[in-house]
Write an enzyme that holds these catalytic residues in place. Structure first.
Site, PDB file in Angstrom:
ATOM      1  N   PHE A 215       0.842  -1.198   0.000  1.00 27.35           N
ATOM      2  CA  PHE A 215       0.000   0.000   0.000  1.00 27.35           C
ATOM      3  C   PHE A 215       0.872   1.241   0.000  1.00 27.35           C
ATOM      4  O   PHE A 215       2.007   1.212   0.470  1.00 27.35           O
ATOM      5  CB  PHE A 215      -0.927  -0.003   1.222  1.00 27.35           C
ATOM      6  CG  PHE A 215      -2.379  -0.031   0.843  1.00 27.35           C
ATOM      7  CD1 PHE A 215      -2.964  -1.202   0.401  1.00 27.35           C
ATOM      8  CD2 PHE A 215      -3.155   1.122   0.898  1.00 27.35           C
ATOM      9  CE1 PHE A 215      -4.302  -1.229   0.032  1.00 27.35           C
ATOM     10  CE2 PHE A 215      -4.494   1.098   0.530  1.00 27.35           C
ATOM     11  CZ  PHE A 215      -5.072  -0.077   0.095  1.00 27.35           C
TER      12      PHE A 215
ATOM     13  N   GLN B 232      -8.062  14.789   3.176  1.00 27.67           N
ATOM     14  CA  GLN B 232      -7.358  13.982   2.187  1.00 27.67           C
ATOM     15  C   GLN B 232      -8.178  13.792   0.914  1.00 27.67           C
ATOM     16  O   GLN B 232      -9.352  13.448   0.973  1.00 27.67           O
ATOM     17  CB  GLN B 232      -7.054  12.597   2.765  1.00 27.67           C
ATOM     18  CG  GLN B 232      -6.347  11.688   1.766  1.00 27.67           C
ATOM     19  CD  GLN B 232      -5.836  10.427   2.425  1.00 27.67           C
ATOM     20  OE1 GLN B 232      -6.597   9.514   2.696  1.00 27.67           O
ATOM     21  NE2 GLN B 232      -4.558  10.389   2.708  1.00 27.67           N
TER      22      GLN B 232
ATOM     23  N   HIS C  96      -8.343  11.445  -2.242  1.00 30.27           N
ATOM     24  CA  HIS C  96      -7.863  10.141  -2.704  1.00 30.27           C
ATOM     25  C   HIS C  96      -7.635  10.236  -4.208  1.00 30.27           C
ATOM     26  O   HIS C  96      -8.469  10.787  -4.922  1.00 30.27           O
ATOM     27  CB  HIS C  96      -8.920   9.078  -2.384  1.00 30.27           C
ATOM     28  CG  HIS C  96      -8.425   7.673  -2.505  1.00 30.27           C
ATOM     29  ND1 HIS C  96      -8.111   7.109  -3.720  1.00 30.27           N
ATOM     30  CD2 HIS C  96      -8.190   6.725  -1.567  1.00 30.27           C
ATOM     31  CE1 HIS C  96      -7.703   5.860  -3.510  1.00 30.27           C
ATOM     32  NE2 HIS C  96      -7.741   5.611  -2.216  1.00 30.27           N
TER      33      HIS C  96
ATOM     34  N   LEU D 201     -14.995   5.423  -4.705  1.00 27.63           N
ATOM     35  CA  LEU D 201     -13.620   4.988  -4.484  1.00 27.63           C
ATOM     36  C   LEU D 201     -13.196   3.792  -5.328  1.00 27.63           C
ATOM     37  O   LEU D 201     -13.891   2.785  -5.386  1.00 27.63           O
ATOM     38  CB  LEU D 201     -13.466   4.629  -3.002  1.00 27.63           C
ATOM     39  CG  LEU D 201     -12.066   4.243  -2.539  1.00 27.63           C
ATOM     40  CD1 LEU D 201     -11.123   5.417  -2.682  1.00 27.63           C
ATOM     41  CD2 LEU D 201     -12.114   3.771  -1.097  1.00 27.63           C
TER      42      LEU D 201
ATOM     43  N   GLU E 192      -6.955   1.931  -3.281  1.00 28.13           N
ATOM     44  CA  GLU E 192      -5.520   2.012  -3.518  1.00 28.13           C
ATOM     45  C   GLU E 192      -4.944   0.622  -3.804  1.00 28.13           C
ATOM     46  O   GLU E 192      -3.874   0.487  -4.376  1.00 28.13           O
ATOM     47  CB  GLU E 192      -4.862   2.621  -2.284  1.00 28.13           C
ATOM     48  CG  GLU E 192      -3.430   2.994  -2.488  1.00 28.13           C
ATOM     49  CD  GLU E 192      -2.909   3.853  -1.348  1.00 28.13           C
ATOM     50  OE1 GLU E 192      -3.611   4.805  -0.945  1.00 28.13           O
ATOM     51  OE2 GLU E 192      -1.821   3.565  -0.854  1.00 28.13           O
TER      52      GLU E 192
ATOM     53  N   ARG F  33      -0.963   9.380  -0.784  1.00 27.15           N
ATOM     54  CA  ARG F  33      -2.121   9.877  -1.530  1.00 27.15           C
ATOM     55  C   ARG F  33      -2.060  11.356  -1.857  1.00 27.15           C
ATOM     56  O   ARG F  33      -2.481  11.771  -2.938  1.00 27.15           O
ATOM     57  CB  ARG F  33      -3.384   9.589  -0.712  1.00 27.15           C
ATOM     58  CG  ARG F  33      -3.670   8.110  -0.665  1.00 27.15           C
ATOM     59  CD  ARG F  33      -4.806   7.798   0.272  1.00 27.15           C
ATOM     60  NE  ARG F  33      -5.083   6.367   0.218  1.00 27.15           N
ATOM     61  CZ  ARG F  33      -5.956   5.749   1.005  1.00 27.15           C
ATOM     62  NH1 ARG F  33      -6.626   6.440   1.918  1.00 27.15           N
ATOM     63  NH2 ARG F  33      -6.151   4.462   0.893  1.00 27.15           N
TER      64      ARG F  33
ATOM     65  N   HIS G 161     -11.841  12.334   0.550  1.00 33.22           N
ATOM     66  CA  HIS G 161     -11.889  10.959   1.026  1.00 33.22           C
ATOM     67  C   HIS G 161     -11.841  10.849   2.541  1.00 33.22           C
ATOM     68  O   HIS G 161     -12.666  10.175   3.151  1.00 33.22           O
ATOM     69  CB  HIS G 161     -10.719  10.194   0.412  1.00 33.22           C
ATOM     70  CG  HIS G 161     -10.665   8.755   0.790  1.00 33.22           C
ATOM     71  ND1 HIS G 161     -11.701   7.897   0.526  1.00 33.22           N
ATOM     72  CD2 HIS G 161      -9.706   8.012   1.404  1.00 33.22           C
ATOM     73  CE1 HIS G 161     -11.385   6.683   0.960  1.00 33.22           C
ATOM     74  NE2 HIS G 161     -10.191   6.726   1.526  1.00 33.22           N
TER      75      HIS G 161
ATOM     76  N   ARG H 230      -3.043  10.964   5.823  1.00 29.47           N
ATOM     77  CA  ARG H 230      -3.134   9.596   6.307  1.00 29.47           C
ATOM     78  C   ARG H 230      -2.603   8.621   5.262  1.00 29.47           C
ATOM     79  O   ARG H 230      -2.855   8.799   4.067  1.00 29.47           O
ATOM     80  CB  ARG H 230      -4.596   9.258   6.612  1.00 29.47           C
ATOM     81  CG  ARG H 230      -4.814   7.803   6.951  1.00 29.47           C
ATOM     82  CD  ARG H 230      -6.225   7.522   7.390  1.00 29.47           C
ATOM     83  NE  ARG H 230      -7.204   7.548   6.315  1.00 29.47           N
ATOM     84  CZ  ARG H 230      -7.378   6.584   5.416  1.00 29.47           C
ATOM     85  NH1 ARG H 230      -6.607   5.522   5.414  1.00 29.47           N
ATOM     86  NH2 ARG H 230      -8.315   6.695   4.503  1.00 29.47           N
TER      87      ARG H 230
END
Lengths: 570, 323
Positions: free
Chosen positions: A114, A229, A231, A241, A244, A275, A341, A383
Site C-alpha cells: 500500500f 485527504q 484520494h 472509491l 488504492e 495519496r 476521502h 493519512r
C-alpha cells in the site's frame, strides 16, 4: 432514558468500543443508519499491521516511521507509536472474533502493498476489508444483544455538555420524529468523517460531521480541520472509491499522452507514493492540459494485471466500474480523478480517547471520541492508506476500556430533560415553519462546488477568501431554507436540512484553518506557500467557537519523540 | 434524457394504501436510479422519502423494487430499467411500509439474530497468532461473506410471502457462512436448528433470491450447501431430510413397492412425515383425499423401467459422495 454509556456511531470505532463495555456496564449505541450501513464498510484495501506474514522483516518501528513521514510530521509520534504497537494484536483479535480474511498459502492472513508503507503490511479481505471487519463487529454486537441497546435510525441533535462535563445527548427518532434525551455518565462520539462538503467525494451521504459539529457548538475545539485527504482514484464524475489496492496490485496511472506520469513526481515509489502526492500529481497533469483528451480526469490502467488477478483480488472495483461507468477494467482503463476521502481533523483527544479542550490537554469529563471524527492525531496532515481501519479499531477499543474505567467512579449529572427537548423542538419547528424560499439543494450544491474547487487539492489565499465569502453567504441563506415535508414520520428532508447546517458550520472551520495555515504540509497545499514551514507551522490548529459565534484559533505543539522532521521524498 | 417515474407513495398519517405518483424528470445520461430519485427529491418534491447512504453498493440501504423486482437503486443504471421511457419504483416486498419507499426492517434483523450469526470457535485452544485457514477454506465462506444485508432477497422470496416465519434467504446465507467456516465448531447444533421448522427445507428453490442478490452471496446456492451439509452430518430427524431420504430409497428400491428407477408417490409423503408420526400422517389425509377426488392419485404399484443406467450412475456417484 438513562444508560451508563452512550456511543454515537456504529462503525468500527463505535462497535469496537461497545463490545468492550457490553455486559459490564449499561451501554447504548445511537446510529442514524443501521450498524451494517456504517461507512467503515466501504473501506476496501486493507488494515495495516506489522504481522510480518508476507515480509518477515516488518516491524512496528518501520510502520511508525512510515506513518510519521506520511503525516508530513504533523502526526503526534507518541500516539502513532501506540497505534502501530497495538496493530498486530488488534488485527489478530479481529480474526479470532470471526472476521473473514483472505489467506496466504500457509493459511495466515494475506497481505499486500500500500502507498507510503515501506513493507507489504496491508492485511486484507479481497477488496472489501472494511465490510468484512464491520460485519464481524456487527455480528459480535448481535451476540451481546441482551447487554447492548442499539438505537438505530436516531439522528444526533446535540451534545449535553455543561461545566466541563458531558451528560448525555439529544436525538431525533427518525421513525417517529420525536425528540428524545439519553442521559449518560459517559458519551463517546464515533461519528465518522466530514467529506460530504465536497463536490467530488468518496464519502457516504451520512458523512456530514454531525458529532464534530455537536461538540464544536458546545465550545469544544476542533483540531486540524483544514487537513482533508483527497484520494487519487475516485471514479470520474461520481468520486466513488477505486481502492488504492488497485495500485498496490500493480495498476498504472496514465495521462492523456499515455505516460506513467508519476515518474516525474515520485520516481522511487511511482504510483505507490502517498495519496496527497499522487492526487496533486494528477491534478497538475489535468491542470496543465494532460488529462485524457484534455478533460478533468486521468486513467488507471489495470489491464496488464490480467483477468484472473482482477477477478480474485479486485472484484468489487471491477463491478463498480461496470455499474457506474459501464467500463470493465479487464478490457479498458478506468477514468479517475481526486476525490475528497478522509478527514484527518476532528475532535482532539488524548491516548485514552478522552476529549481535550485546550493546549495543555485538559480533559472534558465524561466525553470521549474515537475513529475518523476524532483527532488523536495519528495521521497528521496526510493519512496513509490502511491506517484508518487500524485507527478506528485500536482507538475504538482503547476508548471502550478507558470509558469502562471512567464510569466506575462517575455519577449521572443533572440534566434538565424538558428544557433540552423544548430547545431542540423549537429549533426544528423554526426550520420547518420557515416561510422563506431558499432551496437547500442550491445551497448544498454551491457549498460542495466551492469547497472542491476553492478549498481542495490546491489552495491559495485568493481562492480561500472567495470560499470563505461564499460559505458565510450560504450560511446566511440557510436560515431561510424551505422544507416541504412538514410530517413527523421519517422526515428525511428535515434530516438533510440539519445535515446541511452541519456541513456549513464545519466548512467555515476548514476554510479559515486553511487560510491561516500559510504553508504546505501533507494534504494541505497552498500554491502561494508551497513549502513546509516547520519553524512557524509545526503545530496543530485548534478552532473554537466563541459564545458570539465567532471563530478563534489557538495552536498546540506536535509531539515529537523519535523521528526529527526531515524533507519528505518518495 | 426525459424519463417518467411511477413512484409508490405512502404516508401512514394520510393514506390507507400506497398510491403511484408520476414524476417526469430530465436526467443526465449515465444516471443511476438513486441519482434520479435525488433529483426528484431535491428539485421537485422534498417529501419523497427513501433510504440511502454509501451510493457504491456496499451499505445495502437503498434496495427497492424497480419494475416489480428488488434492486439497489445506487447500482442500477436508469437506462437498464426504463420500459417505454418509464420505470415503476416501489418499496421492498414482504415488509410493512412506513413511508413511500421506506419499509420496517425490524423483522429482517430479528430473523438474522435467530441463527446466532457470530463465530463460535474452540475457546479451549490458546492462540498466539491468527487461526490458520486454508485458501480453500476461505473460498467456502467468501461468497456468503459478501452479503450486504440489503434484503433484496427477502423482498422477493416466494416462501416469505406466504409464511413470514421462514428464516429467509439472507439469514440462511449468513448461517452458511458459519457452518462452512473451518474456525467454527458449532456446525452440528447450527444444522439441527436450520433443519427444523422454518429452516432450509422450507425453501422452494424458486431462485428469486439469487436472481435479485446484488453480490456474490447468492442465497439459494448457500441454502443448497446447507442442505448438503445437513445430510452429510446425518441430521435426519426432520421432514426435509426424510424427504431426501425417501427419494433415495424410493428410486433404487429399498423397500417393497419401491424401486425401478421411479418415484413411488405413495411412499414419499409417508416417509417424509415419518411412519410413526400419527398426527403428521393424519394431516396428509385431506391432501390425499383431494388428490383422489381429482383423479390425481399415483398408481398403487409403480411401473418399472427395464433399463435405467443413467439413474444408476447418479446413485452410485451419490453413494460415493456420501462416503
Amino acid at each position: 432514558m438513562t444508560h451508563d454509556v452512550v456511543i454515537v456511531g456504529a462503525g468500527l470505532a463505535g462497535l469496537n468500543a461497545a463490545i468492550q463495555l457490553a455486559g459490564k456496564v449499561d451501554v447504548a449505541i445511537v446510529t442514524k443508519v443501521y450498524p451494517s450501513r456504517s461507512h467503515s464498510g466501504a473501506a476496501q484495501g486493507g488494515v495495516a499491521a506489522a504481522v510480518a506474514n508476507l515480509e518477515s522483516d516488518d516491524t512496528p518501528e518501520l510502520h511508525m516511521y512510515d506513518t510519521i513521514k506520511g503525516s508530513d510530521y504533523l502526526g503526534d509520534q507518541d500516539a502513532i507509536e501506540i497505534m502501530v504497537n497495538e496493530a498486530p494484536e488488534t488485527v489478530i483479535e479481529m480474526e479470532r472474533l470471526g472476521c473473514v480474511f483472505s489467506r496466504d498459502e500457509e493459511g495466515r492472513i494475506a497481505q499486500r502493498a500500500f502507498g507510503g508503507h515501506s513493507r507489504k503490511r496491508s492485511c486484507y479481505a479481497a477488496d472489501r476489508t472494511g465490510h468484512s471487519l464491520l460485519h464481524a463487529l456487527f455480528e459480535q454486537s448481535m451476540k451481546h444483544d441482551a447487554n447492548l441497546t442499539v438505537y438505530s435510525e436516531y439522528f444526533l441533535l446535540s451534545l449535553i455538555y455543561k461545566e466541563g462535563v458531558a451528560r448525555g445527548v439529544v436525538m431525533m427518532n427518525i421513525l417517529t420524529g420525536d425528540i428524545e434525551v439519553i442521559r449518560a455518565k459517559a458519551v463517546l462520539f464515533a461519528t465518522g468523517g466530514y467529506g460530504r462538503a465536497f463536490e467530488i467525494t468518496s464519502n457516504a451521504f451520512a458523512n456530514t460531521g454531525d458529532g464534530i459539529v455537536a461538540a464544536y457548538r458546545q465550545g469544544i475545539p476542533l483540531q486540524d480541520m483544514e487537513c482533508v485527504q483527497f484520494h487519487p482514484t475516485g471514479l470520474y464524475g461520481v468520486g466513488i472509491l477505486v481502492s488504492e489496492a488497485a495500485r498496490g496490485e500493480g495498476g498504472y496511472l496514465l495521462n492523456g499522452k499515455g505516460e506513467r506520469f508519476m515518474e516525474k513526481y515520485a520516481p522511487s515509489k511511482m504510483e505507490l507514493a502517498p495519496r496527497d502526492i499522487v492526487s496533486r500529481s494528477e491534478q497538475t497533469e489535468i491542470n496543465e492540459g494532460r488529462g485524457i483528451n484534455g478533460e478533468n480526469y486521468v486513467h488507471i490502467d489495470l489491464r496488464h494485471l490480467g483477468r484472473e488477478t482482477i477477478l480474485e483480488r479486485l472484484p468489487q472495483i471491477r463491478q463498480l466500474g461496470i455499474d457506474f461507468l459501464g467500463i470493465d477494467c479487464i478490457e479498458e482503463p478506468l477514468p479517475i480523478q481526486p476525490t475528497a476521502h478522509y478527514s484527518m481533523g476532528g475532535i482532539p483527544v488524548n491516548h485514552d480517547c478522552q476529549v481535550v479542550v485546550d493546549q495543555s490537554g485538559t480533559p472534558a469529563r465524561g466525553f470521549f471520541s474515537a475513529g475518523e471524527c476524532a483527532c488523536v492525531s495519528v495521521h497528521g496532515a496526510n493519512r496513509l492508506g490502511t491506517n484508518s481501519l487500524l485507527e478506528a479499531l485500536v482507538f475504538g477499543k482503547r476508548a471502550g476500556k478507558a470509558i469502562l474505567k471512567y464510569v466506575q467512579s462517575a455519577e449521572f449529572e443533572d440534566v434538565n430533560e424538558n428544557e433540552e427537548i423544548a430547545n431542540a423542538r423549537k429549533s426544528l419547528d423554526d426550520l420547518l415553519s420557515s416561510a422563506s424560499t431558499e432551496s437547500a439543494n442550491e445551497i448544498r450544491t454551491s457549498l460542495k462546488e466551492t469547497m472542491m474547487w476553492k478549498c481542495g487539492v490546491f489552495r491559495d489565499k485568493e481562492k480561500l477568501e472567495q470560499a470563505l465569502e461564499t460559505v458565510l453567504e450560504l450560511s446566511a441563506r440557510y436560515k431561510n431554507i424551505r422544507i416541504a415535508d412538514k410530517g413527523k414520520v421519517f422526515n428525511t428532508e428535515l434530516q438533510e436540512a440539519l445535515e446541511l447546517g452541519n456541513l456549513l458550520e464545519f466548512s467555515e472551520v476548514i476554510v479559515r484553518g486553511a487560510l491561516a495555515r500559510e504553508e504546505s504540509r501533507g494534504a494541505h497545499f497552498r500554491t502561494d506557500f508551497p513549502k513546509r514551514d516547520d519553524e512557524q507551522w509545526m503545530k496543530h490548529t485548534l478552532a473554537y467557537k466563541g459564545p458570539d459565534g465567532s471563530l478563534q484559533f489557538k495552536y498546540k505543539p506536535v509531539i515529537i519523540t523519535r523521528y526529527q522532521p526531515e524533507e519528505r521524498k518518495y | 434524457m426525459k424519463a417518467r417515474f411511477l413512484i409508490s407513495r405512502f404516508d401512514l398519517q394520510l393514506d390507507t394504501t400506497p398510491r403511484l405518483q408520476e414524476y417526469s424528470v430530465d436526467v443526465p445520461k449515465g444516471s443511476t436510479v438513486l441519482e434520479c430519485l435525488n433529483i426528484i427529491k431535491w428539485t421537485q418534491d422534498g417529501t419523497l422519502t427513501f433510504r440511502m447512504s454509501c451510493r457504491s453498493a456496499i451499505c445495502g440501504s437503498c434496495a427497492m423494487r424497480l419494475n416489480g423486482h428488488a434492486k439497489l437503486a445506487c447500482k442500477t443504471q436508469l437506462s437498464d430499467v426504463l420500459i417505454d421511457g418509464a420505470v415503476t419504483v416501489e418499496p421492498l416486498g414482504n415488509f410493512k411500509v412506513i413511508k413511500d419507499l421506506v419499509v420496517d426492517m425490524e423483522p429482517f434483523w430479528a430473523s438474522l439474530k435467530r441463527v446466532k450469526p457470530w463465530l463460535k470457535p474452540d475457546e479451549s485452544v490458546e492462540y498466539e497468532r491468527e487461526r490458520l485457514q486454508s485458501i480453500e477454506g476461505y473460498k467456502k465462506i467468501e461468497d456468503a461473506s459478501t452479503c450486504i444485508l440489503c434484503a433484496s432477497c427477502y423482498s422477493d422470496c416466494n416462501v416469505l410471502s406466504v409464511d413470514e416465519r421462514f428464516l429467509g434467504p439472507a439469514t440462511l446465507a449468513k448461517a452458511q457462512r458459519f457452518v462452512y467456516d473451518s474456525r467454527d465448531c458449532d456446525a452440528e447444533e447450527r444444522l439441527e436448528y436450520l433443519g427444523g421448522a422454518n429452516g432450509v427445507w422450507d425453501c422452494t428453490h424458486c431462485a428469486e433470491c439469487s436472481t435479485r442478490c446484488p453480490t456474490d452471496a447468492k442465497p439459494l446456492e448457500r441454502i443448497t450447501e446447507l442442505k448438503a451439509a445437513s445430510m452429510a452430518h446425518r441430521i435426519h430427524g426432520n421432514n426435509g431430510a426424510r424427504h431426501v431420504l425417501a427419494f433415495r430409497e424410493s428410486i433404487p428400491g429399498k423397500y417393497p413397492g419401491t424401486g425401478g428407477g421411479m418415484i413411488n408417490e405413495n411412499y414419499i409423503p409417508l416417509r417424509s412425515v415419518g411412519i410413526f408420526n400419527i398426527s403428521g400422517l393424519l394431516d396428509l389425509i385431506p391432501v390425499g383425499l383431494r388428490m383422489f377426488m381429482r383423479g390425481k392419485q399415483p398408481p398403487m404399484m409403480p411401473h418399472y423401467i427395464k433399463k435405467f443406467p443413467e439413474i444408476r450412475k447418479m446413485f452410485s456417484r451419490f453413494k460415493e459422495y456420501l462416503k
